[in-house]
Design an enzyme around this catalytic site. Structure first.
Site, mmCIF file in Angstrom:
data_model
loop_
_atom_site.group_PDB
_atom_site.id
_atom_site.type_symbol
_atom_site.label_atom_id
_atom_site.label_comp_id
_atom_site.label_asym_id
_atom_site.label_seq_id
_atom_site.Cartn_x
_atom_site.Cartn_y
_atom_site.Cartn_z
ATOM 1 N N HIS A 1 -41.177 -22.642 57.952
ATOM 2 C CA HIS A 1 -41.118 -24.223 57.947
ATOM 3 C C HIS A 1 -42.723 -24.185 58.265
ATOM 4 O O HIS A 1 -43.359 -24.764 58.864
ATOM 5 C CB HIS A 1 -40.521 -25.709 58.061
ATOM 6 C CG HIS A 1 -40.058 -26.060 56.550
ATOM 7 N ND1 HIS A 1 -39.097 -26.472 56.036
ATOM 8 C CD2 HIS A 1 -40.887 -27.175 57.088
ATOM 9 C CE1 HIS A 1 -39.807 -27.328 55.255
ATOM 10 N NE2 HIS A 1 -40.284 -27.588 55.507
ATOM 11 N N GLU B 1 -26.233 -24.507 61.112
ATOM 12 C CA GLU B 1 -25.613 -24.996 59.263
ATOM 13 C C GLU B 1 -26.687 -26.012 58.787
ATOM 14 O O GLU B 1 -25.948 -26.605 57.948
ATOM 15 C CB GLU B 1 -24.101 -25.841 60.001
ATOM 16 C CG GLU B 1 -23.326 -24.296 60.864
ATOM 17 C CD GLU B 1 -23.487 -24.009 61.514
ATOM 18 O OE1 GLU B 1 -22.891 -22.610 61.771
ATOM 19 O OE2 GLU B 1 -24.183 -24.647 62.278
ATOM 20 N N ILE C 1 -29.665 -19.796 50.268
ATOM 21 C CA ILE C 1 -29.165 -21.383 50.784
ATOM 22 C C ILE C 1 -28.414 -20.564 52.018
ATOM 23 O O ILE C 1 -27.076 -19.482 51.523
ATOM 24 C CB ILE C 1 -27.679 -22.057 50.528
ATOM 25 C CG1 ILE C 1 -28.478 -22.693 50.082
ATOM 26 C CG2 ILE C 1 -26.597 -22.443 51.552
ATOM 27 C CD1 ILE C 1 -29.578 -24.226 50.199
ATOM 28 N N ALA D 1 -52.298 -21.499 60.704
ATOM 29 C CA ALA D 1 -50.355 -21.079 61.606
ATOM 30 C C ALA D 1 -49.243 -20.749 61.913
ATOM 31 O O ALA D 1 -48.601 -20.036 62.075
ATOM 32 C CB ALA D 1 -49.804 -23.016 60.994
ATOM 33 N N ASN E 1 -36.637 -19.487 61.267
ATOM 34 C CA ASN E 1 -36.625 -19.368 60.110
ATOM 35 C C ASN E 1 -38.422 -19.832 59.732
ATOM 36 O O ASN E 1 -38.968 -20.354 61.138
ATOM 37 C CB ASN E 1 -36.093 -20.810 59.272
ATOM 38 C CG ASN E 1 -36.676 -21.677 57.949
ATOM 39 O OD1 ASN E 1 -36.863 -20.655 56.657
ATOM 40 N ND2 ASN E 1 -36.993 -22.227 57.577
ATOM 41 N N ASP F 1 -33.694 -26.951 57.958
ATOM 42 C CA ASP F 1 -34.119 -27.376 59.265
ATOM 43 C C ASP F 1 -33.806 -27.991 60.440
ATOM 44 O O ASP F 1 -34.699 -28.818 60.667
ATOM 45 C CB ASP F 1 -35.894 -28.282 58.296
ATOM 46 C CG ASP F 1 -35.817 -26.968 56.573
ATOM 47 O OD1 ASP F 1 -36.621 -27.758 55.738
ATOM 48 O OD2 ASP F 1 -35.651 -25.499 57.014
HETATM 49 C C1 GRF Z 1 -44.405 -19.933 53.291
HETATM 50 O O1 GRF Z 1 -45.540 -21.065 53.072
HETATM 51 C C2 GRF Z 1 -43.614 -20.135 53.966
HETATM 52 O O2 GRF Z 1 -44.042 -21.857 54.641
HETATM 53 C C3 GRF Z 1 -42.518 -20.872 53.208
HETATM 54 O O3 GRF Z 1 -42.610 -20.015 52.169
HETATM 55 C C4 GRF Z 1 -43.532 -19.397 51.792
HETATM 56 C C5 GRF Z 1 -43.612 -17.781 52.105
HETATM 57 O O4 GRF Z 1 -44.451 -17.436 51.700
HETATM 58 N N1 GRF Z 1 -41.110 -21.331 54.208
HETATM 59 P P1 GRF Z 1 -44.760 -16.109 52.455
HETATM 60 O O5 GRF Z 1 -43.560 -15.577 50.902
HETATM 61 O O6 GRF Z 1 -44.728 -15.664 53.464
HETATM 62 O O7 GRF Z 1 -45.578 -15.545 51.580
#
Ligand code: GRF
Length: 199
Positions: free
Chosen positions: A110, A148, A93, A180, A108, A151
């Site tokens: 996701h 803040e 966090i 992706a 980030n 996601d």
């Molecule tokens: C990935 O699935 C990403 O979407 C999520 O955490 C995982 C990280 O994988 N946030 P890596 O450490 O980049 O292989």
């Protein structure tokens, strides 16, 4: 030249996609100046070392309190003078002060099409378990700015991925990463570096 610091916690495949992108020219005008992990055993740190990128472990276990850890994390990041901070599977966090120091300069990745399957508790395999449980036919990944919330920041790029019959969470996670995550995260960094969205 965009100075990028990447924060990781695990295997580092997204970090590797960034390293490879800079090396092969798909990510222009960019230098990864440091990699930071909260997990000293993260394979992502080895990926950084192998690429000759300064790597650091800032672990909560090494600090008396969360506040001390937060300040150590911020200090390490500040020392690297980033233009952009990339969270690539960073399971920490973020301290609010860090977000305030770097408004619209933290991104980030996701592993879903936000606003689906995101927010508190949705990370790693849990995201894909929820997608399969819901029975969606399409999922994907999102790159967004960090604010803040969890996601909730402005969406930068998204890429859809088909859910196939018989998919397990592991199979789906791998497809979402390959088709992706490893595509749009490098693309987002390149766009930021070239558009000079951050100054
Ligand atoms: C990935 O699935 C990403 O979407 C999520 O955490 C995982 C990280 O994988 N946030 P890596 O450490 O980049 O292989």
């Amino acid at each position: 030249m965009l100075r990028v610091v990447v924060c990781v916690s695990g295997g580092g495949t997204n970090l590797q996609a960034l390293i490879d992108g800079v090396k092969n020219g798909n990510i222009r005008n960019t230098e990864i100046t440091g990699v930071i992990s909260n997990n000293c055993g993260a394979y992502a740190l080895k990926r950084a070392e192998d690429a000759g990128i300064p790597s650091f472990c800032v672990s909560p276990k090494d600090y008396e309190s969360r506040i001390d850890f937060n300040e150590a994390l911020i200090a390490r990041i500040e020392e690297l003078k980033p233009d952009l901070i990339v969270l690539a599977g960073f399971l920490v966090i973020l301290p609010e002060r860090l977000i305030q120091l770097y408004p619209e300069r933290i991104i980030n990745i996701h592993p879903s099409l936000i606003p689906s399957f995101c927010g508190t508790g949705y990370y790693g395999l849990k995201v894909h378990e929820a997608a399969l449980e819901r029975g969606v036919k399409v999922t994907g990944a999102t790159v967004h700015f960090v604010d803040e919330g969890t996601d909730t920041g402005r969406i930068i790029l998204q890429k859809a991925v088909e859910v196939l019959p018989g998919d397990t969470p592991e199979l789906l996670q791998r497809r979402v990463m390959e088709q992706a995550e490893w595509v749009i995260l490098p693309q987002a960094v390149d766009e930021i570096a070239m558009n000079e969205m951050i100054k």
